[in-house]
Design a protein around this motif. Structure first.
Motif, PDB file in Angstrom:
ATOM      1  N   CYS A  24       0.946  -1.219  -0.069  1.00 27.16           N
ATOM      2  CA  CYS A  24      -0.015   0.066   0.108  1.00 27.16           C
ATOM      3  C   CYS A  24       0.661   1.313   0.027  1.00 27.16           C
ATOM      4  CB  CYS A  24      -0.951  -0.029   1.232  1.00 27.16           C
ATOM      5  SG  CYS A  24      -1.788   1.418   1.187  1.00 27.16           S
ATOM      6  N   LEU A  25       0.628   2.094  -0.842  1.00 25.57           N
ATOM      7  CA  LEU A  25       1.529   3.384  -1.076  1.00 25.57           C
ATOM      8  C   LEU A  25       1.534   4.105   0.203  1.00 25.57           C
ATOM      9  CD1 LEU A  25       2.972   5.491  -2.894  1.00 25.57           C
ATOM     10  CD2 LEU A  25       0.614   6.429  -3.380  1.00 25.57           C
ATOM     11  N   PHE A  26       0.182   4.176   0.714  1.00 19.79           N
ATOM     12  CA  PHE A  26       0.168   5.213   1.810  1.00 19.79           C
ATOM     13  C   PHE A  26       0.841   4.610   2.921  1.00 19.79           C
ATOM     14  CE2 PHE A  26      -3.104   8.566  -0.168  1.00 19.79           C
ATOM     15  CZ  PHE A  26      -1.940   9.158  -0.893  1.00 19.79           C
ATOM     16  N   CYS A  27       0.470   3.300   3.282  1.00 23.57           N
ATOM     17  CA  CYS A  27       1.252   2.480   4.457  1.00 23.57           C
ATOM     18  C   CYS A  27       2.592   2.801   4.348  1.00 23.57           C
ATOM     19  CB  CYS A  27       0.832   1.084   4.376  1.00 23.57           C
ATOM     20  SG  CYS A  27      -0.667   0.588   5.043  1.00 23.57           S
ATOM     21  N   ARG A  28       3.289   2.618   3.310  1.00 21.94           N
ATOM     22  CA  ARG A  28       4.710   2.693   3.047  1.00 21.94           C
ATOM     23  C   ARG A  28       5.294   4.256   3.241  1.00 21.94           C
ATOM     24  NH1 ARG A  28       7.158   0.575  -2.056  1.00 21.94           N
ATOM     25  NH2 ARG A  28       8.813   0.628  -0.718  1.00 21.94           N
ATOM     26  N   LEU A  29       4.237   5.309   2.664  1.00 23.84           N
ATOM     27  CA  LEU A  29       4.558   6.713   3.025  1.00 23.84           C
ATOM     28  C   LEU A  29       4.334   6.838   4.618  1.00 23.84           C
ATOM     29  CD1 LEU A  29       3.348   9.261   1.056  1.00 23.84           C
ATOM     30  CD2 LEU A  29       3.486   9.567   3.395  1.00 23.84           C
ATOM     31  N   ASP A  59     -11.129   2.929   3.279  1.00 20.28           N
ATOM     32  CA  ASP A  59     -11.844   4.213   2.804  1.00 20.28           C
ATOM     33  C   ASP A  59     -12.540   4.602   4.138  1.00 20.28           C
ATOM     34  OD1 ASP A  59     -14.446   2.743   3.118  1.00 20.28           O
ATOM     35  OD2 ASP A  59     -14.390   2.303   1.107  1.00 20.28           O
ATOM     36  N   VAL A  60     -13.410   5.805   3.960  1.00 17.68           N
ATOM     37  CA  VAL A  60     -13.689   6.387   5.240  1.00 17.68           C
ATOM     38  C   VAL A  60     -14.723   5.662   6.205  1.00 17.68           C
ATOM     39  CG1 VAL A  60     -15.544   7.959   4.003  1.00 17.68           C
ATOM     40  CG2 VAL A  60     -14.318   8.926   6.126  1.00 17.68           C
ATOM     41  N   SER A 108      -8.345   7.093  -5.845  1.00 24.58           N
ATOM     42  CA  SER A 108      -7.046   6.347  -6.402  1.00 24.58           C
ATOM     43  C   SER A 108      -6.089   5.548  -5.846  1.00 24.58           C
ATOM     44  CB  SER A 108      -6.832   7.412  -7.438  1.00 24.58           C
ATOM     45  OG  SER A 108      -5.893   8.396  -6.810  1.00 24.58           O
ATOM     46  N   VAL A 109      -6.355   5.884  -4.382  1.00 22.95           N
ATOM     47  CA  VAL A 109      -5.304   5.195  -3.537  1.00 22.95           C
ATOM     48  C   VAL A 109      -6.314   4.394  -2.667  1.00 22.95           C
ATOM     49  CG1 VAL A 109      -3.480   5.458  -1.806  1.00 22.95           C
ATOM     50  CG2 VAL A 109      -3.400   6.981  -3.787  1.00 22.95           C
ATOM     51  N   PRO A 110      -6.202   3.319  -2.405  1.00 25.30           N
ATOM     52  CA  PRO A 110      -7.178   2.713  -1.663  1.00 25.30           C
ATOM     53  C   PRO A 110      -6.750   2.479  -0.064  1.00 25.30           C
ATOM     54  CG  PRO A 110      -6.204   0.819  -2.741  1.00 25.30           C
ATOM     55  CD  PRO A 110      -5.591   2.288  -3.395  1.00 25.30           C
TER      56      PRO A 110
END
Ligand code: AMP
Length: 114
Positions: free
Chosen positions: A4-9, A49-50, A95-97
């Protein structure tokens, strides 16, 4: 989640311009800003998601909203106005889950959305 992009961020594995962090959330500048202030606020934990976040961890949902308000104050848009947007699912263009709130401000933000 490893892919996951945002987990990694949030884990510091992907560079970002982080403007605020706390135990539950990370806030960073959007790479493709749509307004003078465009900051994304995410929970550190992965939720798609929210709606999923609200169901699984209401405290983290509140923390995301508190962080968004703190970002708006720090960015100097608390008085002029700002919007918090959670795009959710394909019709909204998510676009980012990994749930993320867009903090938008610094200009007139139109309504209704196009
Ligand atoms: P959404 O379309 O609501 O899923 O929003 C995803 C947002 O993430 C978009 O506004 C992108 O510009 C932003 N974005 C994608 N990758 C990154 C990244 N590595 N750092 C900061 N923002 C990003």
């Amino acid at each position: 989640m490893a892919d996951c992009l945002f987990c990694r961020l949030a884990a510091g594995e992907i560079p970002a311009t982080v403007v605020r962090e706390d135990e539950l959330t990370v806030a960073f500048r959007d790479v493709n800003p749509q307004a003078p202030t465009h900051v994304l606020v995410i929970p550190r934990a992965h939720h798609a998601d929210v709606g999923a976040l609200a169901a699984a961890d209401p405290d983290a949902l509140v923390a995301v909203h508190r962080a968004a308000a703190a970002v708006a104050t720090a960015e100097g848009v608390a008085g002029t106005g700002w919007r918090l947007v959670f795009n959710t699912g394909p019709d909204a263009g998510q676009s980012v889950p990994h749930v993320h709130g867009h903090v938008l401000g610094g200009r007139q933000i139109g309504w209704p959305p196009g």
